[in-house]
Design a protein around this motif. Sequence first.
Motif, PDB file in Angstrom:
ATOM      1  N   CYS A 223      31.796  11.072  -4.596  1.00 27.19           N
ATOM      2  CA  CYS A 223      30.872  12.040  -5.211  1.00 27.19           C
ATOM      3  C   CYS A 223      31.103  12.121  -6.718  1.00 27.19           C
ATOM      4  O   CYS A 223      30.142  12.130  -7.507  1.00 27.19           O
ATOM      5  CB  CYS A 223      31.058  13.423  -4.582  1.00 27.19           C
TER       6      CYS A 223
ATOM      7  N   THR B  74      25.109  13.538   3.731  1.00 28.74           N
ATOM      8  CA  THR B  74      25.709  13.587   2.404  1.00 28.74           C
ATOM      9  C   THR B  74      26.957  12.716   2.373  1.00 28.74           C
ATOM     10  O   THR B  74      27.478  12.309   3.418  1.00 28.74           O
ATOM     11  CB  THR B  74      26.098  15.028   2.029  1.00 28.74           C
TER      12      THR B  74
ATOM     13  N   ALA C  83      21.200  18.176  -1.715  1.00 28.85           N
ATOM     14  CA  ALA C  83      20.558  17.031  -2.349  1.00 28.85           C
ATOM     15  C   ALA C  83      19.055  17.170  -2.197  1.00 28.85           C
ATOM     16  O   ALA C  83      18.570  17.949  -1.377  1.00 28.85           O
ATOM     17  CB  ALA C  83      21.038  15.723  -1.711  1.00 28.85           C
ATOM     18  N   THR C  84      18.326  16.414  -2.980  1.00 28.99           N
ATOM     19  CA  THR C  84      16.878  16.388  -2.855  1.00 28.99           C
ATOM     20  C   THR C  84      16.489  15.748  -1.525  1.00 28.99           C
ATOM     21  O   THR C  84      17.085  14.765  -1.101  1.00 28.99           O
ATOM     22  CB  THR C  84      16.252  15.566  -3.998  1.00 28.99           C
TER      23      THR C  84
ATOM     24  N   ARG D 286      29.698   9.077  -8.517  1.00 31.31           N
ATOM     25  CA  ARG D 286      28.250   9.160  -8.695  1.00 31.31           C
ATOM     26  C   ARG D 286      27.911  10.043  -9.896  1.00 31.31           C
ATOM     27  O   ARG D 286      27.051   9.700 -10.719  1.00 31.31           O
ATOM     28  CB  ARG D 286      27.582   9.715  -7.434  1.00 31.31           C
ATOM     29  N   LEU D 287      28.598  11.174 -10.015  1.00 35.35           N
ATOM     30  CA  LEU D 287      28.336  12.078 -11.134  1.00 35.35           C
ATOM     31  C   LEU D 287      28.694  11.428 -12.462  1.00 35.35           C
ATOM     32  O   LEU D 287      27.961  11.552 -13.455  1.00 35.35           O
ATOM     33  CB  LEU D 287      29.119  13.379 -10.942  1.00 35.35           C
TER      34      LEU D 287
ATOM     35  N   ALA E 111      19.544  11.092  -2.352  1.00 31.40           N
ATOM     36  CA  ALA E 111      18.441  11.842  -1.757  1.00 31.40           C
ATOM     37  C   ALA E 111      18.410  11.578  -0.249  1.00 31.40           C
ATOM     38  O   ALA E 111      19.006  10.616   0.244  1.00 31.40           O
ATOM     39  CB  ALA E 111      17.120  11.435  -2.396  1.00 31.40           C
TER      40      ALA E 111
ATOM     41  N   GLN F 135      24.417   9.987 -11.829  1.00 38.48           N
ATOM     42  CA  GLN F 135      23.599  10.216 -10.648  1.00 38.48           C
ATOM     43  C   GLN F 135      23.847  11.613 -10.098  1.00 38.48           C
ATOM     44  O   GLN F 135      24.759  12.313 -10.526  1.00 38.48           O
ATOM     45  CB  GLN F 135      23.934   9.180  -9.563  1.00 38.48           C
ATOM     46  N   SER F 136      23.049  12.012  -9.124  1.00 40.07           N
ATOM     47  CA  SER F 136      23.313  13.259  -8.418  1.00 40.07           C
ATOM     48  C   SER F 136      24.561  13.075  -7.556  1.00 40.07           C
ATOM     49  O   SER F 136      24.963  11.945  -7.249  1.00 40.07           O
ATOM     50  CB  SER F 136      22.122  13.637  -7.540  1.00 40.07           C
ATOM     51  N   GLU F 137      25.170  14.174  -7.158  1.00 42.61           N
ATOM     52  CA  GLU F 137      26.405  14.100  -6.369  1.00 42.61           C
ATOM     53  C   GLU F 137      26.191  13.355  -5.054  1.00 42.61           C
ATOM     54  O   GLU F 137      27.051  12.593  -4.601  1.00 42.61           O
ATOM     55  CB  GLU F 137      26.925  15.508  -6.084  1.00 42.61           C
ATOM     56  N   HIS F 138      25.034  13.567  -4.441  1.00 44.78           N
ATOM     57  CA  HIS F 138      24.694  12.915  -3.182  1.00 44.78           C
ATOM     58  C   HIS F 138      23.370  12.181  -3.331  1.00 44.78           C
ATOM     59  O   HIS F 138      22.519  12.580  -4.134  1.00 44.78           O
ATOM     60  CB  HIS F 138      24.558  13.954  -2.062  1.00 44.78           C
TER      61      HIS F 138
END
Length: 221
Positions: A66, A59, A100-101, A69-70, A79, A74-77
């Motif tokens: 982080c 991560t 994360a995914t 990205r948000l 994939a 985007q997602s915080e982390h």
Amino acid sequence: MHVVVNAAMSADGKLSSRRRDQIVISGDADFERVDQLRADSDAVVVGVGTVLADDPHLTVKDETLCRRRLEEGQSEHPARVVVDSTARTPTDAAVLDDAATTYVCVTDAAPVDSRMGIENHAELVTAGDDRVDLLRAFAALEARGLERLMVEGGGELIFSLFEAGLVDELQVFVGPTVIGGRDAPTLADGEGFVDEFPTLALESVRRLDDGALLRWTIGGR
């Protein structure tokens, strides 16, 4: 898709000792660079050997990155992707948490029970009979919207990616230490090339910490 291989190695080209212990090769400046590279990626990719040896989280560490990205939607982390032909990833591995995914690339030969256990924590990508077909697996990841992949090892996976012609860029931090050992892992393990070696174009060299960061592009890409 753009695939960046990133690694830190000793001055004699080793990723770790012959005992495969995790060794600190980089300093703070390189750790920050790696965190930035992760934050700029859609996914971080490792082989199952790295998961079993180091149990990495993969991560982004810097809270500012982080938040950025948000803010960008985007997602915080990014994939996380594990290349794991026989589904050996432990179900309590850090990479399977809910930060994360996670995608785990397996083969048809992977035991059904193991696949089912992993599937409770990650999305499976099945590609190949006995060994993950990286071309098919990466095409499946691209279809899921993962355009920029950062590969963090290990040497077996990195060699396989070069062999498949999937690497676009190589970034290597060369640290100020010598590890030695004929059985110590190197940047690209596996069977090795005997002809038609990948061609690298040196893009930049810069001093970082007490080592050097080398950046190449691959085969004119």
